[in-house]
Design an enzyme around this catalytic site. Sequence first.
Site, PDB file in Angstrom:
ATOM      1  N   LYS A 189       0.889  -1.174   0.000  1.00  0.00           N
ATOM      2  CA  LYS A 189       0.000   0.000   0.000  1.00  0.00           C
ATOM      3  C   LYS A 189       0.917   1.210   0.000  1.00  0.00           C
ATOM      4  O   LYS A 189       1.428   1.626   1.047  1.00  0.00           O
ATOM      5  CB  LYS A 189      -0.888  -0.026   1.252  1.00  0.00           C
ATOM      6  N   GLU A 265       9.797   1.253  10.818  1.00  0.00           N
ATOM      7  CA  GLU A 265      10.782   2.334  10.667  1.00  0.00           C
ATOM      8  C   GLU A 265       9.997   3.640  10.776  1.00  0.00           C
ATOM      9  O   GLU A 265       9.193   3.957   9.893  1.00  0.00           O
ATOM     10  CB  GLU A 265      11.501   2.194   9.326  1.00  0.00           C
TER      11      GLU A 265
END
Length: 497
Positions: A189, A265
């Site tokens: 996505k 992250e």
Amino acid sequence: MPTSAAMRNSGTDATLAHFIDGRFVRTARRVFENVSPIDGAVVGLVPEADSAVVDDAVKAARAALRGPWGKMSEQQRAAILHKVANGITRRFDDFLKAEILDTGKPASLASHIDIPRGAANFDVFANQVLTLSSETFRMATPDGAGALNYAIRVPRGVIAVISPWNLPLLLMTWKVAPALACGNTVVVKPSEETPTTAMLLGEVMNEAGVPPGVYNVVHGFGPDSAGEYLTRHPGIDGITFTGETTTGTAIMSAAAKGLRPVSFELGGKNAAVVFADCDLDKAVEGTTRSVFANCGQVCLGTERIYVERPLFDAFVGRLKTAAESLRMGDPFDKATTLGPLISRDHREKVLSYYRKAQEEGAEVVTGGDIAQLATPYDRGAFIRPTIWTGLPETSAVIREEIFGPCCHIAPFDAEEEAVSLANDSPYGLATSIWTENLTRAHRVAAQIDVGITWVNSWFLRDLRTPFGGSKQSGIGREGGVHSMEFYTELRNVCIKL
Ligand code: NAD
């Protein structure tokens, strides 16, 4: 969904497409505009995936896992991934143009970092997977015959890859490449702001012979849209995400159902520490890049600078000159060194910090407002590079991630003070230390609570090294063998001899 994202209901055909099971899917109940931050032009109409579309993508990925991809040897997969890398390089100009239109980043940057690194990710992880070893243990048993244990690595399964807009192809392939090398299949996505290169990569995947269903792309937003449908989908076996810390929190709670592992992250509020014994030219050059590259929209970028007092005035003066020499305008012009922010919405957020800094009494060394450019760039999201001094460390401008071309510079007097200032943050992603004293460099680097410390450099990346953040900047490490650890499960086999 961002308030500015213009939606169009059914009846409008998308110009971009999802990529599911090797095919491009343009039909959608709703499509949204992909607006270029260069001049506000609509560069594409993007289909928004509803839960049924996400379900199709996850099912295709599941089937491909059982199908040819799951049955291939590592050598066969690696050979195909090298072809993907070559395919990106062959279509370099297409990727470059798409990335520039979506993000506004200068060609000088995207042609040097985004596109080559996007290709390199496939080469690096295709090589890495062939060097993986695992452990074996012989054990004693009462009958004297013993037993042998060995561990094998198997793919984790169907991986959801949720990626941000700041380095769209680079950060997405940083996750897709190792996931595929390890034999997983993926549903990506991409950010709603930067949908194009993920779709283009579908064409390259088909050309390279990646079987249908191995790489899938669904477009849309986060909450109540494709991002949430994907991360909540029970057919997802692991989630790898790059983006804001608050989004990571939402995704972690979605992942809790079914106990799916995550690799995160996240955001940063990175410090640079400049000692008086540094090479000033190198420190100014490196810090100019770490503050202003990609218009300050790099997770590893510097927003807090601490300079040892004897060098403070000289450093501030030199960084001011460097900031004022950056050139804004047409990102396709090789002379342009500073693009726009990703959107007008994001510019509003960055401007709110510019205002806050002034309200709190900062000295504005340079910048502080939007950039006045000629048409058509006045319709874009350009903003002036900005430097402040004089704020207290408690200021929101110093505590919160701004993600714009700006920094605050403060003086320090002692090494311990610099370490404590750099560490005083809920984030722990990256730091740059500037000193010519090697002993000091080792000593200080070991004390900074971040995932990545650079000494006399910034953004120098060996893709085999661990990459990630401590504190609220991430969970886990990717890069080299660390990516392999997230994208595989270790299975122990114990054989009684
Ligand atoms: P973001 O968190 O707003 O969006 C990232 C992605 O998550 C997008 O694809 C978005 O649609 C999706 N998303 C949003 N809400 C979601 C939800 N509830 N469920 C599922 N998906 C959802 O981040 P951004 O604004 O695109 O990127 C900028 C941020 O990314 C900054 O904070 C930056 O520091 C961080 N970042 C970190 C690194 C790193 O390596 N640590 C690298 C780049 C960017």
